[in-house]
Design a protein around this motif. Structure first.
Motif, PDB file in Angstrom:
ATOM      1  N   ILE A   1      -0.011 -11.769  -0.698  1.00 62.27           N
ATOM      2  CA  ILE A   1       1.016 -11.004   0.027  1.00 62.27           C
ATOM      3  C   ILE A   1       0.722  -9.508  -0.037  1.00 62.27           C
ATOM      4  O   ILE A   1       0.933  -8.785   0.940  1.00 62.27           O
ATOM      5  N   THR A   2       0.226  -9.039  -1.171  1.00 61.69           N
ATOM      6  CA  THR A   2      -0.141  -7.627  -1.291  1.00 61.69           C
ATOM      7  C   THR A   2      -1.185  -7.260  -0.246  1.00 61.69           C
ATOM      8  O   THR A   2      -1.075  -6.242   0.450  1.00 61.69           O
ATOM      9  N   GLU A   3      -2.210  -8.087  -0.117  1.00 59.69           N
ATOM     10  CA  GLU A   3      -3.278  -7.812   0.854  1.00 59.69           C
ATOM     11  C   GLU A   3      -2.762  -7.894   2.290  1.00 59.69           C
ATOM     12  O   GLU A   3      -3.134  -7.088   3.141  1.00 59.69           O
ATOM     13  N   ALA A   4      -1.873  -8.838   2.559  1.00 61.30           N
ATOM     14  CA  ALA A   4      -1.390  -9.040   3.930  1.00 61.30           C
ATOM     15  C   ALA A   4      -0.413  -7.965   4.370  1.00 61.30           C
ATOM     16  O   ALA A   4      -0.361  -7.618   5.557  1.00 61.30           O
ATOM     17  N   CYS A   5       0.371  -7.408   3.431  1.00 63.67           N
ATOM     18  CA  CYS A   5       1.480  -6.515   3.801  1.00 63.67           C
ATOM     19  C   CYS A   5       1.266  -5.055   3.411  1.00 63.67           C
ATOM     20  O   CYS A   5       2.168  -4.233   3.603  1.00 63.67           O
ATOM     21  N   SER A   6       0.102  -4.731   2.900  1.00 60.25           N
ATOM     22  CA  SER A   6      -0.132  -3.372   2.395  1.00 60.25           C
ATOM     23  C   SER A   6      -0.131  -2.312   3.489  1.00 60.25           C
ATOM     24  O   SER A   6      -0.034  -1.117   3.195  1.00 60.25           O
ATOM     25  N   HIS A   7      -0.215  -2.721   4.770  1.00 59.69           N
ATOM     26  CA  HIS A   7      -0.224  -1.740   5.871  1.00 59.69           C
ATOM     27  C   HIS A   7       1.180  -1.305   6.288  1.00 59.69           C
ATOM     28  O   HIS A   7       1.324  -0.391   7.097  1.00 59.69           O
TER      29      HIS A   7
END
Length: 446
Positions: free
Chosen positions: A207-213
């Motif tokens: 989730i961190t990688e997917a939502c970091s933007h």
């Protein structure tokens, strides 16, 4: 706060503690009815407060799944009397922690070494204790770390804990027959996942990688090499719990910015990832000094299957809600209406859910929505009171809706309440651009 030197882990030990709690509740009723005999106008507030205190005190000594269920119930402020909501909400991040000796013993068991053998420094006292685990501060190689330790026996006692609270839930939600088993199986499955800290680390990283933007949204870094089945090591994040921040003086712009971030984060998960952080209580979010939203716990992730996603979000569209044929068809798809329903039940539950969904989907009907609007929350309270006092409803089978409703509705209730706490007005469609940035198509009908 007093620490715990031991937690009952056997089925007999945990049942004994709940029997003691039950005896206290029985005494509370005797005391209440004795006073009411003298003063017939006396309301139930004192009884609710005494019962809520005794139930919470019993559960907090057990920790684990029973306390987690209380935490879940506290998120729906329209379901329980205020005394219960106030007490059960303490399970979010304020329960008695394990004592230092028990922490070392538990750490050795789970990690194969004592904390001081792994970290450069490790605080013997916890900084945060909740229903399933507690957090300690540590350092290693110049990094400040948060170390979450699961309470002993929690994973092994899920089934027996739920068996203890099942009779209460059946009565509260008017569940009947064998069909209710699917709801308890769903809760047991999710609680089992929440005790698997290796899974939580994987979910957190994904989730961190997917939502970091998404702007103004921050996450800790996780360290799998310092984690295990019952231990998680992550960056120490500095901030104020959302519930505490909400009590401070903050500008409308700040509340709106944080609320927008929260909304975009959840809608991105719902419509892009088709998996959502289904535990949106204040203890899982911090507000940084730079007024950023920090998400710190991803133990409870609910996957959203297409056969549920499509009809669920189609009912957020006025054209679907207000078309009787489409509306009825979607209610059958979502298992709200059943093939064994009588015409009376079909008519009754169609009207009930039309009224309910027309209200709860209001945020989706407008480009911007003010979650501090008191009229919206007054309507929710009135609707809840109306049906909680409906004697006709109590006669009918309460097994309504797909098992997926349990955690998806919990997510929306929690999200709405957090946005209310922030007094936020949000652009309900802004999340679409974050989907597009990641190449997702917005599959919802919104």
């Amino acid at each position: 706060m007093k620490t715990l030197d031991k937690i009952p882990t056997s089925k007999i030990g945990r049942t004994t503690e709940l029997v003691k709690t039950g005896a206290k509740i029985g005494a509370n009723y005797i005391k209440y009815y004795s006073k009411k005999a003298v003063n017939p106008s006396m309301d139930r507030s004192s009884l609710d407060e005494d019962n809520a205190t005794d139930i919470y005190d019993g559960l907090k000594s057990l920790k684990g799944s029973a306390l987690k269920v209380a935490q879940m119930l506290s998120m729906d402020k329209s379901l329980l009397p205020g005394a219960y909501v106030e007490k059960f909400s303490l399970a979010q991040f304020s329960v008695p922690p394990l004592s230092a000796p028990l922490v070392r013993k538990t750490f050795k068991k789970y990690q194969g070494a004592f904390p001081e053998e792994i970290y450069d420094t490790f605080s013997k006292d916890s900084v945060n204790a909740a229903s399933i685990g507690q957090v300690h501060k540590a350092t290693k190689d110049g990094k400040e770390l948060a170390v979450k330790i699961q309470y002993p026996g929690v994973a092994e006692s899920i089934g027996s804990d739920l068996a203890m609270v099942k009779p209460i839930a059946i009565k509260m939600f008017n569940l009947k027959g064998e069909d209710s088993k699917r709801y308890f199986a769903e809760v047991e499955d999710k609680l089992t996942e929440e005790t698997d800290y290796e899974l939580e680390v994987k979910q957190s990283v994904a989730i961190t990688e997917a939502c970091s933007h998404i702007p103004n949204l921050k996450f800790p870094t996780y360290y799998p090499e310092l984690s295990s089945k019952r231990i998680i090591t992550m960056d120490w994040m500095t901030g104020q719990h959302l519930s505490e921040f909400a009590k401070t003086e903050f500008s409308a712009d700040t509340g709106n910015k944080l609320g927008q971030t929260l909304w975009d984060f959840y809608m991105f998960q719902m419509h892009g990832l088709k998996a959502v952080h289904a535990d949106p209580h204040p203890g899982n979010f911090l507000i940084s000094k730079n007024e950023e939203l920090i998400a710190i716990d991803f133990g409870c992730i609910k996957e959203i299957v297409d056969e549920f996603y499509q009809p669920y979000f189609e009912l957020a569209v006025p054209a679907s809600i207000n078309n009787p044929e489409i509306f009825k068809a979607k209610l059958f798809e979502l298992e709200i209406l059943r093939t064994d329903d009588s015409e009376k039940e079909i008519t009754y539950f169609s009207a009930l859910f039309h009224e309910m969904l027309s209200l709860f989907t209001k945020p989706f009907q407008e480009k911007t929505f003010d979650f501090s609007d008191s009229a919206f929350w007054d309507e929710i309270s009135s609707l809840s009171e109306k049906y909680s006092n409906d004697k006709e409803l109590r006669k009918m089978n309460g097994n309504r809706g797909s098992k997926h409703f349990l955690y998806i509705n919990r997510t929306f209730f929690g999200l709405y309440n957090l946005l209310h706490d922030l007094k936020a007005t949000v652009n309900t469609h802004e999340y679409v651009k974050y989907l597009e940035e990641k190449g997702f198509k917005n599959h919802s009908a919104l």
